[in-house]
Design an enzyme around this catalytic site. Structure first.
Site, mmCIF file in Angstrom:
data_model
loop_
_atom_site.group_PDB
_atom_site.id
_atom_site.type_symbol
_atom_site.label_atom_id
_atom_site.label_comp_id
_atom_site.label_asym_id
_atom_site.label_seq_id
_atom_site.Cartn_x
_atom_site.Cartn_y
_atom_site.Cartn_z
ATOM 1 N N GLY A 114 0.857 -1.145 -0.003
ATOM 2 C CA GLY A 114 -0.005 0.022 -0.148
ATOM 3 C C GLY A 114 0.905 1.205 -0.123
ATOM 4 N N GLU A 115 2.124 1.167 0.296
ATOM 5 C CA GLU A 115 3.014 2.429 0.053
ATOM 6 C C GLU A 115 3.096 3.092 -1.294
ATOM 7 O OE1 GLU A 115 6.895 1.983 1.445
ATOM 8 O OE2 GLU A 115 6.592 1.559 3.481
ATOM 9 N N ARG A 138 -13.279 18.416 10.710
ATOM 10 C CA ARG A 138 -14.103 18.305 11.885
ATOM 11 C C ARG A 138 -13.602 18.210 13.116
ATOM 12 N NH1 ARG A 138 -18.029 14.193 8.412
ATOM 13 N NH2 ARG A 138 -16.168 13.375 7.791
ATOM 14 N N GLN A 139 -12.174 17.810 13.194
ATOM 15 C CA GLN A 139 -11.540 17.502 14.496
ATOM 16 C C GLN A 139 -10.584 18.917 14.623
ATOM 17 O OE1 GLN A 139 -12.454 14.928 16.361
ATOM 18 N NE2 GLN A 139 -11.552 15.890 18.036
ATOM 19 N N HIS A 194 -15.690 24.212 7.061
ATOM 20 C CA HIS A 194 -16.656 23.706 8.122
ATOM 21 C C HIS A 194 -16.895 24.766 9.147
ATOM 22 C CE1 HIS A 194 -18.660 20.582 10.114
ATOM 23 N NE2 HIS A 194 -18.002 20.423 11.004
ATOM 24 N N ASP A 224 -27.968 21.737 10.760
ATOM 25 C CA ASP A 224 -27.044 21.527 11.650
ATOM 26 C C ASP A 224 -26.848 22.792 12.144
ATOM 27 O OD1 ASP A 224 -24.624 19.441 12.308
ATOM 28 O OD2 ASP A 224 -23.962 21.664 12.627
ATOM 29 N N LYS A 254 -29.315 18.902 15.797
ATOM 30 C CA LYS A 254 -29.238 17.690 15.726
ATOM 31 C C LYS A 254 -28.228 16.923 16.763
ATOM 32 C CE LYS A 254 -25.451 16.853 12.519
ATOM 33 N NZ LYS A 254 -25.000 16.769 11.237
ATOM 34 N N ARG A 278 -25.494 13.700 16.919
ATOM 35 C CA ARG A 278 -25.001 12.593 16.608
ATOM 36 C C ARG A 278 -24.412 11.551 17.470
ATOM 37 N NH1 ARG A 278 -23.488 11.478 11.349
ATOM 38 N NH2 ARG A 278 -23.430 13.801 10.886
HETATM 39 C C1 R5P Z 1 -21.879 18.412 10.208
HETATM 40 O O1 R5P Z 1 -21.290 18.806 11.221
HETATM 41 C C2 R5P Z 1 -21.777 18.754 8.700
HETATM 42 O O2 R5P Z 1 -21.913 20.190 8.398
HETATM 43 C C3 R5P Z 1 -22.660 17.799 8.048
HETATM 44 O O3 R5P Z 1 -24.118 18.159 8.354
HETATM 45 C C4 R5P Z 1 -22.332 16.421 8.356
HETATM 46 O O4 R5P Z 1 -21.149 16.054 8.317
HETATM 47 C C5 R5P Z 1 -23.247 15.524 7.426
HETATM 48 O O5 R5P Z 1 -22.981 14.222 7.718
HETATM 49 P P1 R5P Z 1 -24.131 13.154 7.542
HETATM 50 O O6 R5P Z 1 -24.415 13.072 6.001
HETATM 51 O O7 R5P Z 1 -23.222 11.724 7.743
HETATM 52 O O8 R5P Z 1 -25.428 13.123 8.242
#
Ligand code: R5P
Length: 300
Positions: A35-36, A93-94, A127, A168, A192, A194
Site C-alpha cells: 500500500g505504500e 471536523r476535528q 467547516h 446543523d 441535531k 450524533r
Molecule cells: C456536520 O457538522 C456537517 O455540517 C454535516 O451536517 C455532516 O457532516 C453530514 O453528515 P451526514 O451526511 O453523515 O449526516
C-alpha cells in the site's frame, strides 16, 4: 506555471487546467503491494510556480499522503512556489479537543503542510470560519454559496414563498450568508445530535417558524445523508411540500445514495470538489462545478 493533479479528482483538475489554457503535467504513482506509494513529478519544475490539485477525498489518509509526496517532490525539484488546491480539505471536523484525550487532527495536517513548505492553500467551503487561522501561509477560502443562490433563483424560489434551512447548528453562519444573497430569505435551524459510537443522527430541536410550502436545505457536506434526511422529514411534518438540497462536498459513504434517494426532496445539488463514482450517483443528484471559482485564485 505547472499544474499537477493527484489521483483524487483528475476531472476537476483538468477543468481547472483547461480554463487556464494549460495541460496537466504528468506524474507517476506506483503503489507497492503493502500500500505504500512512490510519487514522482515527471516534468521539470525548477524556478516554476507549481500548482498541485488534490481534494482529500475518501480514502482521506491516502489522498493526504499522495498530496504530501507531491508537495515534497516539487520542493525538492526546485519549484519557485507551491500552491495547493485542496477543494475538500479533510479533518476539519476535528479542529479542537472535544473530549479530553483527543487529537486535534486538523492541527496535525496543517503542521505537515507548512513543514513541507507550501506557499499558498486554496480550499472550498470550510467547516468553520476558524480554519484559515490555523495557517501561517496565505489561505484562500472559496465558497459555492453564490452558485447555490443563483440556482435557487433559477428555480423561481423567492423569499416570499421559501425558507432556507440549516440542518446543523454549525451551519448558522453559512445560512445567514446565503440568506443575504437571496435578498433576506428567511431561515430556520434544525438542531441535531450524533451518536459518537454508532454515527446515527437524531433531531433534538427545531428553531423557527414554517409558514411557506418550499424549503431549501444548505449544508457544507453530505456523508451518510442522515442529517439531510432527518431535516427533510421534519420539514415535511411542518407542511413543506417542495424541497431542494444544496451541499458543497459529496463525501458519500457507501450507504449515502440509498439514504438520499429515499429523502422527501425533489433535487440534491452538490459540487465537484469530490469526484462521485458512477455507482454512487442517483437520479435526484446534480453536480455544479467549482472550477471557475478556483481558476482566478490559482493565477493571482
Ligand atoms: C456536520 O457538522 C456537517 O455540517 C454535516 O451536517 C455532516 O457532516 C453530514 O453528515 P451526514 O451526511 O453523515 O449526516
Amino acid at each position: 506555471m505547472k499544474i499537477f493533479s493527484g489521483s483524487a479528482n483528475k476531472l476537476l483538475a483538468q477543468k481547472i487546467a483547461e480554463s487556464l489554457n494549460k495541460s496537466l503535467s504528468p506524474i507517476e504513482i506506483f503503489v507497492f503491494p503493502d500500500g505504500e506509494r512512490r510519487v514522482r513529478l515527471e516534468e521539470e519544475v525548477v524556478d516554476q510556480d507549481v500548482v498541485i490539485i488534490q481534494p482529500t477525498t475518501p480514502p482521506v489518509d491516502e489522498s493526504y499522503m499522495e498530496l504530501f509526496f507531491l508537495i515534497d517532490g516539487a520542493k525538492r525539484s526546485g519549484a519557485k512556489s507551491v500552491t495547493v488546491v485542496i477543494p475538500y480539505l479533510g479533518y476539519q471536523r476535528q479542529d479542537y479537543v472535544f473530549r479530553s484525550g483527543e487529537a486535534v487532527s486538523f492541527q496535525v495536517i496543517v503542521s505537515i503542510l507548512e513543514n513541507l513548505g507550501v506557499d499558498k492553500v486554496i480550499a472550498c467551503d470550510l467547516h468553520t470560519i476558524k480554519i484559515p487561522e490555523f495557517f501561517n501561509v496565505p489561505f484562500v477560502h472559496i465558497s459555492a454559496l453564490q452558485l447555490f443562490a443563483d440556482k435557487i433563483e433559477e428555480f423561481g424560489f423567492g423569499k416570499d414563498d421559501t425558507i432556507l434551512v440549516t440542518p446543523d447548528m454549525g451551519g448558522i453562519r453559512r445560512i445567514k450568508i446565503i440568506s443575504e444573497m437571496l435578498d433576506g430569505m428567511p431561515y430556520v435551524m434544525v438542531e441535531k445530535n450524533r451518536d459518537l459510537t454508532t454515527g446515527s443522527v437524531e433531531v433534538t430541536a427545531f428553531h423557527g417558524e414554517v409558514t411557506v410550502k418550499k424549503a431549501v436545505i444548505v449544508d457544507d457536506m453530505i456523508s451518510s445523508g442522515r442529517t439531510i434526511v432527518n431535516a427533510a422529514k421534519i420539514l415535511k411534518e411542518k407542511g413543506i411540500e417542495e424541497m431542494l438540497v444544496f451541499a458543497t462536498h459529496p463525501i458519500f459513504s457507501d450507504e449515502a445514495s440509498q439514504i438520499l434517494q429515499s429523502a422527501p426532496v425533489e433535487k440534491i445539488y452538490v459540487t465537484d470538489t469530490v469526484l462521485i463514482p458512477d455507482k454512487k450517483r442517483f437520479a435526484k443528484l446534480a453536480v455544479l462545478s467549482v472550477a471557475p471559482l478556483i481558476v482566478d485564485h490559482v493565477v493571482s
